[in-house]
Design an enzyme around this catalytic site. Sequence first.
Site, PDB file in Angstrom:
ATOM      1  N   ASP A  61       6.085  15.667  -0.604  1.00 53.05           N
ATOM      2  CA  ASP A  61       5.067  16.133   0.433  1.00 53.05           C
ATOM      3  C   ASP A  61       5.541  16.175   1.836  1.00 53.05           C
ATOM      4  OD1 ASP A  61       5.924  13.435   0.880  1.00 53.05           O
ATOM      5  OD2 ASP A  61       3.919  12.454   0.301  1.00 53.05           O
ATOM      6  N   ASN A  96      -2.597   1.711  -0.287  1.00 52.06           N
ATOM      7  CA  ASN A  96      -3.950   1.910  -0.950  1.00 52.06           C
ATOM      8  C   ASN A  96      -3.839   2.358  -2.474  1.00 52.06           C
ATOM      9  OD1 ASN A  96      -3.056   4.557  -0.439  1.00 52.06           O
ATOM     10  ND2 ASN A  96      -4.682   5.031   0.803  1.00 52.06           N
ATOM     11  N   HIS A 103      -1.709   4.828  -3.032  1.00 53.89           N
ATOM     12  CA  HIS A 103      -1.363   6.340  -3.232  1.00 53.89           C
ATOM     13  C   HIS A 103      -0.064   6.686  -3.748  1.00 53.89           C
ATOM     14  CE1 HIS A 103      -0.232   6.776   1.205  1.00 53.89           C
ATOM     15  NE2 HIS A 103       1.022   6.633   0.677  1.00 53.89           N
ATOM     16  N   GLU A 128      -4.365  10.392  -2.125  1.00 54.01           N
ATOM     17  CA  GLU A 128      -5.289   9.189  -1.978  1.00 54.01           C
ATOM     18  C   GLU A 128      -6.231   8.566  -2.853  1.00 54.01           C
ATOM     19  OE1 GLU A 128      -3.686   7.731   0.655  1.00 54.01           O
ATOM     20  OE2 GLU A 128      -3.916   8.785   2.550  1.00 54.01           O
TER      21      GLU A 128
HETATM   22  C1  F6R Z   1       6.174   9.834   1.232  1.00 53.29           C
HETATM   23  C2  F6R Z   1       5.323   9.580   0.199  1.00 53.29           C
HETATM   24  C3  F6R Z   1       4.436   8.246   0.244  1.00 53.29           C
HETATM   25  C4  F6R Z   1       5.065   6.922   0.657  1.00 53.29           C
HETATM   26  C5  F6R Z   1       4.278   5.635   0.571  1.00 53.29           C
HETATM   27  C6  F6R Z   1       5.000   4.490   0.991  1.00 53.29           C
HETATM   28  O1  F6R Z   1       7.071  10.956   0.767  1.00 53.29           O
HETATM   29  O2  F6R Z   1       5.144  10.179  -0.846  1.00 53.29           O
HETATM   30  O3  F6R Z   1       3.507   8.302  -0.839  1.00 53.29           O
HETATM   31  O4  F6R Z   1       6.169   6.765  -0.567  1.00 53.29           O
HETATM   32  O5  F6R Z   1       3.364   6.042   1.503  1.00 53.29           O
HETATM   33  O6  F6R Z   1       5.330   4.786   2.055  1.00 53.29           O
HETATM   34  P1  F6R Z   1       6.387   3.190   2.622  1.00 53.29           P
HETATM   35  O7  F6R Z   1       7.540   3.266   1.836  1.00 53.29           O
HETATM   36  O8  F6R Z   1       6.626   3.717   4.240  1.00 53.29           O
HETATM   37  O9  F6R Z   1       5.619   2.086   2.667  1.00 53.29           O
END
Ligand code: F6R
Length: 255
Positions: free
Chosen positions: A67, A135, A137, A142
């Site tokens: 992403d 959450n 995701h 989301e």
């Molecule tokens: C980032 C991504 C997100 C993160 C998720 C956890 O490329 O795809 O899904 O993996 O938000 O983020 P952290 O590790 O910062 O808690």
Amino acid sequence: MNIVVASRKEDASEYVASLLGPLFRSVEPIRLGLATGETMIPIYQALVRQLTEGHPLGGAVETFNLDEYWPINSDHPGSFEQFMHRHLLSHIGPWVGRSNFLQGACPDPDLECGRFQKLLNWRPLDIQLLGLGLNGHIGFNEPGTSFHSRTRKVALSPTTQARNARQFPGAMPDHAITMGIADIMAAKNIILVVFGLDKKDVLARALFGPVSEDCPASILQNHPQVTVVADEEAGSVLDQSLAGQKDRPISVTVL
Ligand code: F6R
């Protein structure tokens, strides 16, 4: 599903790096999906350490990042492309593989997502590395995202914006472009990495709760090859939840 729990996130990170390292040494073509975020920082640190020791890199890995924020320039310090250069790519010497990023600066996200989708559809990813959002995701899919979703532009939820603002210099974009849930599920193998006490409840929901679009990561229960790697904090509720899972093929390893 394989669940691997390590007492410290550093040990869990070494373990994940040891799964990824051989792919970078392969001389056979490998397609690897990568993620960003705080969870990935110790993993890429361990991977850089492992890759800079020993055999040369094979140069046959092609990486695909999950992403990117939108709109954002690829040289913006908050962009995921810069994150990957900062934490991995710039450290592994003469990088001769190919890295694919969704272009956050694109004026037409539909066109850009179509370009990326074609690359993904060409052949399934061998491994997709994932973090888990507070959450539920995965990628920037989301809660409420269709399990059939493909690569597209999305609005970021307030929870995600608040969490990621910590890592983001300046004002944060409120949109992103992301691989969809169906793209993630098309990978042959998935490694989900989850660290920290604040993720323990969402991890239990993802692995043992109902498979529901309310918790996007819950779809991973339907994937045939998932390895979940957690530190003790995130894994602390798993014992309790595993007790009710006698009918599911789940193996648990404690490092
Ligand atoms: C980032 C991504 C997100 C993160 C998720 C956890 O490329 O795809 O899904 O993996 O938000 O983020 P952290 O590790 O910062 O808690």
